[in-house]
Design a protein around this motif. Sequence first.
Motif, PDB file in Angstrom:
ATOM      1  N   ARG A  30       0.829  -1.214   0.000  1.00 13.43           N
ATOM      2  CA  ARG A  30       0.000   0.000   0.000  1.00 13.43           C
ATOM      3  C   ARG A  30       0.855   1.252   0.000  1.00 13.43           C
ATOM      4  O   ARG A  30       0.499   2.239  -0.651  1.00 13.43           O
ATOM      5  CB  ARG A  30      -0.950  -0.021   1.192  1.00 13.43           C
ATOM      6  CG  ARG A  30      -2.042  -1.058   0.979  1.00 13.43           C
ATOM      7  CD  ARG A  30      -3.031  -1.237   2.100  1.00 13.43           C
ATOM      8  NE  ARG A  30      -3.275  -0.160   3.015  1.00 13.43           N
ATOM      9  CZ  ARG A  30      -3.547  -0.327   4.307  1.00 13.43           C
ATOM     10  NH1 ARG A  30      -3.587  -1.539   4.825  1.00 13.43           N
ATOM     11  NH2 ARG A  30      -3.777   0.705   5.084  1.00 13.43           N
ATOM     12  N   MET A  31       1.971   1.234   0.697  1.00 14.67           N
ATOM     13  CA  MET A  31       2.850   2.412   0.731  1.00 14.67           C
ATOM     14  C   MET A  31       3.467   2.692  -0.634  1.00 14.67           C
ATOM     15  O   MET A  31       3.796   3.835  -0.944  1.00 14.67           O
ATOM     16  CB  MET A  31       3.961   2.223   1.769  1.00 14.67           C
ATOM     17  CG  MET A  31       3.487   2.344   3.186  1.00 14.67           C
ATOM     18  SD  MET A  31       4.829   2.177   4.380  1.00 14.67           S
ATOM     19  CE  MET A  31       5.651   3.760   4.170  1.00 14.67           C
ATOM     20  N   THR A  37      -1.514   9.309   0.076  1.00 14.73           N
ATOM     21  CA  THR A  37      -1.127  10.655   0.492  1.00 14.73           C
ATOM     22  C   THR A  37       0.019  10.591   1.501  1.00 14.73           C
ATOM     23  O   THR A  37       0.327   9.520   2.048  1.00 14.73           O
ATOM     24  CB  THR A  37      -2.313  11.386   1.154  1.00 14.73           C
ATOM     25  OG1 THR A  37      -2.638  10.725   2.378  1.00 14.73           O
ATOM     26  CG2 THR A  37      -3.517  11.432   0.231  1.00 14.73           C
ATOM     27  N   LEU A  38       0.620  11.720   1.751  1.00 14.45           N
ATOM     28  CA  LEU A  38       1.720  11.791   2.713  1.00 14.45           C
ATOM     29  C   LEU A  38       1.240  11.385   4.107  1.00 14.45           C
ATOM     30  O   LEU A  38       1.916  10.622   4.805  1.00 14.45           O
ATOM     31  CB  LEU A  38       2.307  13.197   2.734  1.00 14.45           C
ATOM     32  CG  LEU A  38       3.556  13.408   3.571  1.00 14.45           C
ATOM     33  CD1 LEU A  38       4.674  12.481   3.115  1.00 14.45           C
ATOM     34  CD2 LEU A  38       4.012  14.856   3.495  1.00 14.45           C
ATOM     35  N   PHE A  42       2.537   8.127   6.329  1.00 12.34           N
ATOM     36  CA  PHE A  42       3.043   8.191   7.705  1.00 12.34           C
ATOM     37  C   PHE A  42       2.287   7.216   8.608  1.00 12.34           C
ATOM     38  O   PHE A  42       2.885   6.524   9.435  1.00 12.34           O
ATOM     39  CB  PHE A  42       2.943   9.609   8.283  1.00 12.34           C
ATOM     40  CG  PHE A  42       4.000  10.547   7.783  1.00 12.34           C
ATOM     41  CD1 PHE A  42       5.333  10.169   7.731  1.00 12.34           C
ATOM     42  CD2 PHE A  42       3.660  11.822   7.361  1.00 12.34           C
ATOM     43  CE1 PHE A  42       6.305  11.029   7.274  1.00 12.34           C
ATOM     44  CE2 PHE A  42       4.631  12.698   6.898  1.00 12.34           C
ATOM     45  CZ  PHE A  42       5.955  12.307   6.851  1.00 12.34           C
ATOM     46  N   ALA A  43       0.966   7.126   8.445  1.00 11.87           N
ATOM     47  CA  ALA A  43       0.162   6.198   9.238  1.00 11.87           C
ATOM     48  C   ALA A  43       0.540   4.757   8.908  1.00 11.87           C
ATOM     49  O   ALA A  43       0.668   3.913   9.812  1.00 11.87           O
ATOM     50  CB  ALA A  43      -1.320   6.434   8.989  1.00 11.87           C
ATOM     51  N   LEU A  44       0.733   4.462   7.630  1.00 13.56           N
ATOM     52  CA  LEU A  44       1.140   3.118   7.221  1.00 13.56           C
ATOM     53  C   LEU A  44       2.526   2.789   7.757  1.00 13.56           C
ATOM     54  O   LEU A  44       2.778   1.656   8.180  1.00 13.56           O
ATOM     55  CB  LEU A  44       1.119   2.998   5.693  1.00 13.56           C
ATOM     56  CG  LEU A  44      -0.269   2.972   5.059  1.00 13.56           C
ATOM     57  CD1 LEU A  44      -0.164   3.160   3.552  1.00 13.56           C
ATOM     58  CD2 LEU A  44      -0.988   1.678   5.395  1.00 13.56           C
TER      59      LEU A  44
END
Length: 85
Positions: A30-31, A37-38, A42-44
């Motif tokens: 997914r990353m 999005t940015l 970051f969450a991933l």
Amino acid sequence: MSQAESSQTEGGKEPTLEEAFQELEGIIERMQQREVTLEESFALYEQGICKLRLCNQKIDHVEKKMLLLNGQGELEPLGGAAKNT
């Protein structure tokens, strides 16, 4: 989502090592998508770090189970200790 929450499956139990690796692979895939999005990346990333820590803990636990202390207080492989008991 806290580390404890992210390290548990939907059923509330901790995933196996194989499940955690699969989840980590999914996060990486997914990353790598261009439309992420940015903020999402970051969450991933944070989720991935939590999964990686979980994997490391599970591997460490298995390694420790593979070693036992013998009568003299020395570490020996699990199979070697069984001969002496």
